[in-house]
Design a protein around this motif. Structure first.
Motif, PDB file in Angstrom:
ATOM      1  N   UNK A   1      -8.001  16.406   1.511  1.00 45.34           N
ATOM      2  CA  UNK A   1      -6.571  16.806   2.187  1.00 45.34           C
ATOM      3  C   UNK A   1      -6.812  16.486   3.609  1.00 45.34           C
TER       4      UNK A   1
ATOM      5  N   UNK B   1      -1.659  12.354   5.398  1.00 43.60           N
ATOM      6  CA  UNK B   1      -3.084  12.889   5.695  1.00 43.60           C
ATOM      7  C   UNK B   1      -4.304  12.244   5.083  1.00 43.60           C
ATOM      8  N   UNK B   2      -3.818  11.121   4.303  1.00 48.61           N
ATOM      9  CA  UNK B   2      -4.917  10.298   3.581  1.00 48.61           C
ATOM     10  C   UNK B   2      -4.841   8.819   3.721  1.00 48.61           C
ATOM     11  N   UNK B   3      -5.828   8.140   3.116  1.00 48.95           N
ATOM     12  CA  UNK B   3      -6.082   6.867   3.417  1.00 48.95           C
ATOM     13  C   UNK B   3      -5.067   6.053   2.699  1.00 48.95           C
ATOM     14  N   UNK B   4      -5.482   4.579   2.562  1.00 49.38           N
ATOM     15  CA  UNK B   4      -4.571   3.685   2.162  1.00 49.38           C
ATOM     16  C   UNK B   4      -4.860   3.181   0.666  1.00 49.38           C
ATOM     17  N   UNK B   5      -3.935   3.352  -0.059  1.00 48.00           N
ATOM     18  CA  UNK B   5      -3.995   3.047  -1.746  1.00 48.00           C
ATOM     19  C   UNK B   5      -3.393   1.580  -1.885  1.00 48.00           C
ATOM     20  N   UNK B   6      -4.078   0.871  -2.191  1.00 54.28           N
ATOM     21  CA  UNK B   6      -3.644  -0.457  -2.518  1.00 54.28           C
ATOM     22  C   UNK B   6      -2.962  -0.402  -4.039  1.00 54.28           C
TER      23      UNK B   6
ATOM     24  N   UNK C   1       3.551   0.845   2.893  1.00 56.91           N
ATOM     25  CA  UNK C   1       2.998  -0.157   3.736  1.00 56.91           C
ATOM     26  C   UNK C   1       2.982  -1.464   3.195  1.00 56.91           C
TER      27      UNK C   1
ATOM     28  N   UNK D   1       2.458   1.736  11.032  1.00 51.09           N
ATOM     29  CA  UNK D   1       1.748   1.165  10.272  1.00 51.09           C
ATOM     30  C   UNK D   1       0.362   1.086  11.061  1.00 51.09           C
TER      31      UNK D   1
ATOM     32  N   UNK E   1       0.874  -1.009  -0.087  1.00 50.24           N
ATOM     33  CA  UNK E   1       0.022  -0.080   0.022  1.00 50.24           C
ATOM     34  C   UNK E   1       0.787   1.322   0.047  1.00 50.24           C
TER      35      UNK E   1
ATOM     36  N   UNK F   1       0.491   5.442   1.196  1.00 50.92           N
ATOM     37  CA  UNK F   1      -0.346   6.465   1.847  1.00 50.92           C
ATOM     38  C   UNK F   1       0.186   7.597   1.991  1.00 50.92           C
ATOM     39  N   UNK F   2      -0.274   8.676   1.155  1.00 47.86           N
ATOM     40  CA  UNK F   2       0.062   9.970   1.137  1.00 47.86           C
ATOM     41  C   UNK F   2      -0.346  10.649   2.434  1.00 47.86           C
TER      42      UNK F   2
ATOM     43  N   UNK G   1      -8.342  15.155   7.209  1.00 51.09           N
ATOM     44  CA  UNK G   1      -9.285  13.893   7.930  1.00 51.09           C
ATOM     45  C   UNK G   1     -10.097  14.758   8.895  1.00 51.09           C
TER      46      UNK G   1
ATOM     47  N   UNK H   1       5.850  -1.884   9.749  1.00 46.92           N
ATOM     48  CA  UNK H   1       6.045  -0.541  10.063  1.00 46.92           C
ATOM     49  C   UNK H   1       6.180   0.650   9.294  1.00 46.92           C
TER      50      UNK H   1
ATOM     51  N   UNK I   1      -8.987   3.984  11.152  1.00 48.53           N
ATOM     52  CA  UNK I   1      -9.680   3.331   9.932  1.00 48.53           C
ATOM     53  C   UNK I   1     -10.636   2.479  10.159  1.00 48.53           C
TER      54      UNK I   1
ATOM     55  N   UNK J   1      -9.841   1.699  -1.034  1.00 52.94           N
ATOM     56  CA  UNK J   1      -9.497   2.855  -2.137  1.00 52.94           C
ATOM     57  C   UNK J   1      -8.900   4.013  -1.415  1.00 52.94           C
ATOM     58  N   UNK J   2      -8.611   4.702  -2.183  1.00 56.51           N
ATOM     59  CA  UNK J   2      -7.943   6.026  -1.450  1.00 56.51           C
ATOM     60  C   UNK J   2      -8.875   6.951  -0.866  1.00 56.51           C
ATOM     61  N   UNK J   3      -8.707   7.771  -0.075  1.00 54.52           N
ATOM     62  CA  UNK J   3      -9.369   8.877   0.547  1.00 54.52           C
ATOM     63  C   UNK J   3      -9.187  10.107  -0.589  1.00 54.52           C
TER      64      UNK J   3
ATOM     65  N   UNK K   1       9.218   4.980   4.716  1.00 54.74           N
ATOM     66  CA  UNK K   1       8.787   6.503   4.551  1.00 54.74           C
ATOM     67  C   UNK K   1       9.714   6.959   3.316  1.00 54.74           C
TER      68      UNK K   1
ATOM     69  N   UNK L   1     -11.725   3.042   4.855  1.00 52.07           N
ATOM     70  CA  UNK L   1     -12.388   4.353   5.008  1.00 52.07           C
ATOM     71  C   UNK L   1     -11.305   5.359   4.858  1.00 52.07           C
ATOM     72  N   UNK L   2     -11.758   6.617   4.935  1.00 54.60           N
ATOM     73  CA  UNK L   2     -10.842   7.691   4.940  1.00 54.60           C
ATOM     74  C   UNK L   2      -9.966   8.136   6.189  1.00 54.60           C
TER      75      UNK L   2
ATOM     76  N   UNK M   1       4.359   7.097   2.239  1.00 51.53           N
ATOM     77  CA  UNK M   1       4.453   6.212   3.257  1.00 51.53           C
ATOM     78  C   UNK M   1       4.267   4.787   2.489  1.00 51.53           C
TER      79      UNK M   1
END
Lengths: 110, 112
Positions: free
Chosen positions: B6, A41-46, A90, B43, A36, A38-39, B8, A103, B89, B1-3, A106, B103-104, A88
């Motif tokens: 900018x 402040x954002x969520x997780x992108x597979x 993962x 993580x 994954x 992760x930018x 949270x 962990x 999350x 999917x991605x949030x 970065x 989720x975001x 980041x």
């Protein structure tokens, strides 16, 4: 018990340089493995997932690639890094539905 | 999917209060749900899970509630402590899939 390792923890690379991030899992066999990104402040992108040695599925087309040379080893690579590759990274392993994360690494591309 | 976006969502609470973090999921075929806690620079850490044949599950100081009718999931943290400060999350997984949809995230800030 199972543990997951990622290295390096932090990496600063110039644009255009290659990348190799490694992930290994201990204490389980034939896990599903995931990468994954992760930018901030954002969520997780597979990015990639693997259900077995040599089996890689890509979720997002980009200049990254993944390989699984051994059952419990998952490698994320790039031939030429872009600025937008910063983030980041993962690795996660899973049995059935639940995923457990490493962990993280970065990466800063300058 | 991605949030998207900018920033949270943020929940600020006082130490000792109870916290409730909410998550709306999208796929009515999802039958397994997980809450993760992610501290800064680390993580995500598995906290608790729940299957769709349940509507409540309790752990140590945490409770997850599932409302399938409105596709809503919540995480309740009792007696919130400063160490609970993190991004939380939710993840939903459709039956037969090994690919979760995350989720975001919600940032929980606990003030001493």
């Amino acid at each position: 018990s199972q543990t997951i390792h990622q290295w390096p923890a932090t990496l600063v690379q110039p644009v255009g340089s290659p990348l190799s991030l490694e992930c290994t899992v201990e204490g389980t066999s034939n896990p599903n493995l995931y990468w994954y990104r992760q930018a901030a402040g954002r969520g997780l992108q597979l990015l990639f997932y693997s259900v077995g040695i040599g089996q890689i599925s890509s979720e997002v087309p980009q200049n990254l690639s993944a390989s699984r040379p051994q059952d419990r080893q998952f490698i994320l690579s790039s031939k030429k890094l872009l600025l937008s590759d910063s983030g980041f990274y993962l690795c996660a392993w899973g049995k059935l539905e639940t995923q457990y994360f490493g962990p993280g690494t970065r990466l800063l591309v300058l | 999917g991605e949030s998207v976006g900018l920033h949270l969502p943020t929940l600020s609470v006082q130490e000792g209060d109870n916290s409730i973090i909410n998550c709306a999921y999208s796929n009515s075929a999802s039958d397994y749900f997980i809450w993760y806690k992610q501290e800064s620079g680390k993580g995500p850490q598995f906290i608790i899970d729940i299957r769709s044949n349940m509507d409540k599950r309790q752990g140590q100081r945490v409770t997850v509630l599932l409302n399938k009718t409105v596709k809503h999931l919540s995480l309740q943290i009792a007696a919130t402590q400063p160490g609970d400060s993190a991004v939380y999350f939710c993840a939903e997984i459709r039956g037969g899939s090994y690919i979760p949809t995350f989720g975001r995230g919600t940032s929980l800030i606990v003030h001493p």
